[in-house]
Motif scaffolding. Structure first.
Motif, PDB file in Angstrom:
ATOM      1  N   VAL A   1      26.195 -19.882  -3.000  1.00 24.84           N
ATOM      2  CA  VAL A   1      24.813 -20.268  -2.695  1.00 24.84           C
ATOM      3  C   VAL A   1      24.128 -19.159  -1.895  1.00 24.84           C
ATOM      4  O   VAL A   1      24.778 -18.369  -1.211  1.00 24.84           O
ATOM      5  CB  VAL A   1      24.744 -21.594  -1.903  1.00 24.84           C
ATOM      6  N   GLU A   2      22.817 -19.107  -2.003  1.00 26.54           N
ATOM      7  CA  GLU A   2      22.026 -18.179  -1.195  1.00 26.54           C
ATOM      8  C   GLU A   2      22.141 -18.553   0.272  1.00 26.54           C
ATOM      9  O   GLU A   2      22.447 -19.692   0.606  1.00 26.54           O
ATOM     10  CB  GLU A   2      20.557 -18.246  -1.604  1.00 26.54           C
ATOM     11  N   HIS A   3      21.894 -17.595   1.154  1.00 24.61           N
ATOM     12  CA  HIS A   3      21.727 -17.940   2.553  1.00 24.61           C
ATOM     13  C   HIS A   3      20.714 -17.018   3.214  1.00 24.61           C
ATOM     14  O   HIS A   3      20.624 -15.844   2.909  1.00 24.61           O
ATOM     15  CB  HIS A   3      23.008 -18.054   3.376  1.00 24.61           C
ATOM     16  N   GLU A   4      19.937 -17.646   4.071  1.00 23.82           N
ATOM     17  CA  GLU A   4      18.955 -16.949   4.881  1.00 23.82           C
ATOM     18  C   GLU A   4      19.505 -16.885   6.296  1.00 23.82           C
ATOM     19  O   GLU A   4      20.082 -17.846   6.778  1.00 23.82           O
ATOM     20  CB  GLU A   4      17.611 -17.683   4.887  1.00 23.82           C
ATOM     21  N   GLN A   5      19.313 -15.731   6.944  1.00 26.14           N
ATOM     22  CA  GLN A   5      19.861 -15.549   8.280  1.00 26.14           C
ATOM     23  C   GLN A   5      18.795 -15.002   9.219  1.00 26.14           C
ATOM     24  O   GLN A   5      17.902 -14.263   8.796  1.00 26.14           O
ATOM     25  CB  GLN A   5      21.048 -14.582   8.244  1.00 26.14           C
ATOM     26  N   TYR A   6      18.934 -15.384  10.482  1.00 25.62           N
ATOM     27  CA  TYR A   6      18.062 -14.890  11.546  1.00 25.62           C
ATOM     28  C   TYR A   6      18.957 -14.421  12.687  1.00 25.62           C
ATOM     29  O   TYR A   6      19.754 -15.199  13.215  1.00 25.62           O
ATOM     30  CB  TYR A   6      17.107 -15.992  12.026  1.00 25.62           C
ATOM     31  N   VAL A   7      18.833 -13.141  13.043  1.00 24.13           N
ATOM     32  CA  VAL A   7      19.675 -12.562  14.084  1.00 24.13           C
ATOM     33  C   VAL A   7      19.162 -12.999  15.452  1.00 24.13           C
ATOM     34  O   VAL A   7      18.002 -12.777  15.796  1.00 24.13           O
ATOM     35  CB  VAL A   7      19.709 -11.025  13.979  1.00 24.13           C
TER      36      VAL A   7
ATOM     37  N   GLY B   1      15.973 -10.748  16.148  1.00 24.84           N
ATOM     38  CA  GLY B   1      14.649 -10.872  15.550  1.00 24.84           C
ATOM     39  C   GLY B   1      14.599 -10.508  14.081  1.00 24.84           C
ATOM     40  O   GLY B   1      13.624 -10.825  13.393  1.00 24.84           O
ATOM     41  N   ASP B   2      15.651  -9.863  13.548  1.00 21.71           N
ATOM     42  CA  ASP B   2      15.680  -9.493  12.134  1.00 21.71           C
ATOM     43  C   ASP B   2      16.054 -10.705  11.280  1.00 21.71           C
ATOM     44  O   ASP B   2      16.766 -11.608  11.734  1.00 21.71           O
ATOM     45  CB  ASP B   2      16.700  -8.375  11.889  1.00 21.71           C
ATOM     46  N   SER B   3      15.582 -10.699  10.035  1.00 23.55           N
ATOM     47  CA  SER B   3      15.872 -11.769   9.075  1.00 23.55           C
ATOM     48  C   SER B   3      16.493 -11.173   7.822  1.00 23.55           C
ATOM     49  O   SER B   3      16.161 -10.052   7.436  1.00 23.55           O
ATOM     50  CB  SER B   3      14.586 -12.507   8.686  1.00 23.55           C
ATOM     51  N   LEU B   4      17.375 -11.936   7.187  1.00 19.85           N
ATOM     52  CA  LEU B   4      18.048 -11.478   5.972  1.00 19.85           C
ATOM     53  C   LEU B   4      18.036 -12.567   4.920  1.00 19.85           C
ATOM     54  O   LEU B   4      18.165 -13.751   5.261  1.00 19.85           O
ATOM     55  CB  LEU B   4      19.516 -11.152   6.254  1.00 19.85           C
ATOM     56  N   LEU B   5      17.932 -12.158   3.664  1.00 19.23           N
ATOM     57  CA  LEU B   5      18.158 -13.041   2.523  1.00 19.23           C
ATOM     58  C   LEU B   5      19.344 -12.478   1.767  1.00 19.23           C
ATOM     59  O   LEU B   5      19.317 -11.322   1.323  1.00 19.23           O
ATOM     60  CB  LEU B   5      16.935 -13.094   1.601  1.00 19.23           C
ATOM     61  N   ILE B   6      20.391 -13.271   1.648  1.00 18.31           N
ATOM     62  CA  ILE B   6      21.568 -12.866   0.891  1.00 18.31           C
ATOM     63  C   ILE B   6      21.637 -13.790  -0.328  1.00 18.31           C
ATOM     64  O   ILE B   6      21.934 -14.982  -0.198  1.00 18.31           O
ATOM     65  CB  ILE B   6      22.844 -12.950   1.746  1.00 18.31           C
ATOM     66  N   PRO B   7      21.297 -13.248  -1.517  1.00 13.85           N
ATOM     67  CA  PRO B   7      21.283 -14.089  -2.716  1.00 13.85           C
ATOM     68  C   PRO B   7      22.670 -14.620  -3.065  1.00 13.85           C
ATOM     69  O   PRO B   7      23.689 -14.009  -2.706  1.00 13.85           O
ATOM     70  CB  PRO B   7      20.781 -13.132  -3.809  1.00 13.85           C
TER      71      PRO B   7
ATOM     72  N   ILE C   1      21.720 -17.243  13.087  1.00 12.57           N
ATOM     73  CA  ILE C   1      21.540 -18.542  12.434  1.00 12.57           C
ATOM     74  C   ILE C   1      21.630 -18.304  10.940  1.00 12.57           C
ATOM     75  O   ILE C   1      21.077 -17.329  10.426  1.00 12.57           O
ATOM     76  CB  ILE C   1      20.163 -19.155  12.779  1.00 12.57           C
ATOM     77  N   CYS C   2      22.326 -19.172  10.240  1.00 12.00           N
ATOM     78  CA  CYS C   2      22.451 -19.083   8.786  1.00 12.00           C
ATOM     79  C   CYS C   2      22.075 -20.439   8.193  1.00 12.00           C
ATOM     80  O   CYS C   2      22.608 -21.472   8.611  1.00 12.00           O
ATOM     81  CB  CYS C   2      23.883 -18.717   8.408  1.00 12.00           C
ATOM     82  N   VAL C   3      21.149 -20.420   7.240  1.00 10.46           N
ATOM     83  CA  VAL C   3      20.710 -21.645   6.569  1.00 10.46           C
ATOM     84  C   VAL C   3      21.113 -21.557   5.101  1.00 10.46           C
ATOM     85  O   VAL C   3      20.851 -20.551   4.435  1.00 10.46           O
ATOM     86  CB  VAL C   3      19.184 -21.831   6.706  1.00 10.46           C
ATOM     87  N   VAL C   4      21.778 -22.602   4.630  1.00  7.94           N
ATOM     88  CA  VAL C   4      22.234 -22.669   3.239  1.00  7.94           C
ATOM     89  C   VAL C   4      21.888 -24.035   2.662  1.00  7.94           C
ATOM     90  O   VAL C   4      21.716 -25.003   3.406  1.00  7.94           O
ATOM     91  CB  VAL C   4      23.761 -22.434   3.126  1.00  7.94           C
ATOM     92  N   PRO C   5      21.800 -24.128   1.318  1.00  6.98           N
ATOM     93  CA  PRO C   5      21.626 -25.455   0.719  1.00  6.98           C
ATOM     94  C   PRO C   5      22.846 -26.325   1.015  1.00  6.98           C
ATOM     95  O   PRO C   5      23.969 -25.821   1.097  1.00  6.98           O
ATOM     96  CB  PRO C   5      21.523 -25.167  -0.774  1.00  6.98           C
ATOM     97  N   ASN C   6      22.623 -27.615   1.190  1.00  4.48           N
ATOM     98  CA  ASN C   6      23.743 -28.545   1.342  1.00  4.48           C
ATOM     99  C   ASN C   6      24.592 -28.541   0.082  1.00  4.48           C
ATOM    100  O   ASN C   6      24.103 -28.236  -1.008  1.00  4.48           O
ATOM    101  CB  ASN C   6      23.227 -29.976   1.578  1.00  4.48           C
ATOM    102  N   GLY C   7      25.834 -28.906   0.225  1.00  7.29           N
ATOM    103  CA  GLY C   7      26.727 -29.008  -0.928  1.00  7.29           C
ATOM    104  C   GLY C   7      27.831 -27.979  -0.861  1.00  7.29           C
ATOM    105  O   GLY C   7      28.016 -27.285   0.144  1.00  7.29           O
ATOM    106  N   ASP C   8      28.566 -27.884  -1.946  1.00  9.69           N
ATOM    107  CA  ASP C   8      29.706 -26.980  -2.003  1.00  9.69           C
ATOM    108  C   ASP C   8      29.256 -25.526  -2.023  1.00  9.69           C
ATOM    109  O   ASP C   8      28.252 -25.179  -2.638  1.00  9.69           O
ATOM    110  CB  ASP C   8      30.550 -27.263  -3.250  1.00  9.69           C
ATOM    111  N   ASP C   9      30.011 -24.685  -1.340  1.00  6.48           N
ATOM    112  CA  ASP C   9      29.768 -23.253  -1.306  1.00  6.48           C
ATOM    113  C   ASP C   9      31.104 -22.564  -1.531  1.00  6.48           C
ATOM    114  O   ASP C   9      31.941 -22.513  -0.640  1.00  6.48           O
ATOM    115  CB  ASP C   9      29.161 -22.833   0.037  1.00  6.48           C
TER     116      ASP C   9
END
Length: 127
Positions: free
Chosen positions: A61-67, A86-92, A110-118
């Protein structure tokens, strides 16, 4: 239409952190996820000790991160990025990536991912 989630405030002192099995000197705390009634996303906080290393891996799954803190290196699809608070990342989804904290200060994000299996795969396991 589904039921609305119940509002939630979780205190920092309520978060349990566990070592990340694939990473040296790395811990993860789940801040909010589906078990808390969040319908779509899980929010996690990662901590990287000085000298921490997470090897090349992929996620289903993708994840968005905030340092949040520190300065550390992130490799994504062959490119190397020095990141800091303060930096942000998108990891497809499916992108090969890794982390390394060569600094003297702890790192956190901080890392945000969709709920469910990864499905997490170490790149060495795929060879």
């Amino acid at each position: 239409m589904g039921q609305q989630p119940t509002p939630l405030v979780r205190r920092a002192s309520e978060i349990d952190y566990a070592d990340v099995s694939a990473g040296d000197g790395t811990r993860k705390g789940v801040l909010i996820d589906g078990e808390d009634g969040a319908p779509h996303f899980a929010m996690r906080r990662f901590e990287l000790d000085p000298g921490a290393h997470v090897p090349e891996h992929t996620n289903a799954v993708e994840h968005e991160q905030y340092v949040l803190a520190g300065e550390y290196t992130v490799g994504i699809e062959g490119d190397t990025h020095e990141v800091s608070a303060g930096d942000s990342l998108l990891i497809p989804a499916g992108a090969v990536h890794w982390y390394e904290n060569d600094g003297d200060e702890p790192g956190a994000f901080i890392c945000v991912v969709p709920n469910g299996d990864d499905d997490i795969q170490l790149v060495a396991d795929e060879a």
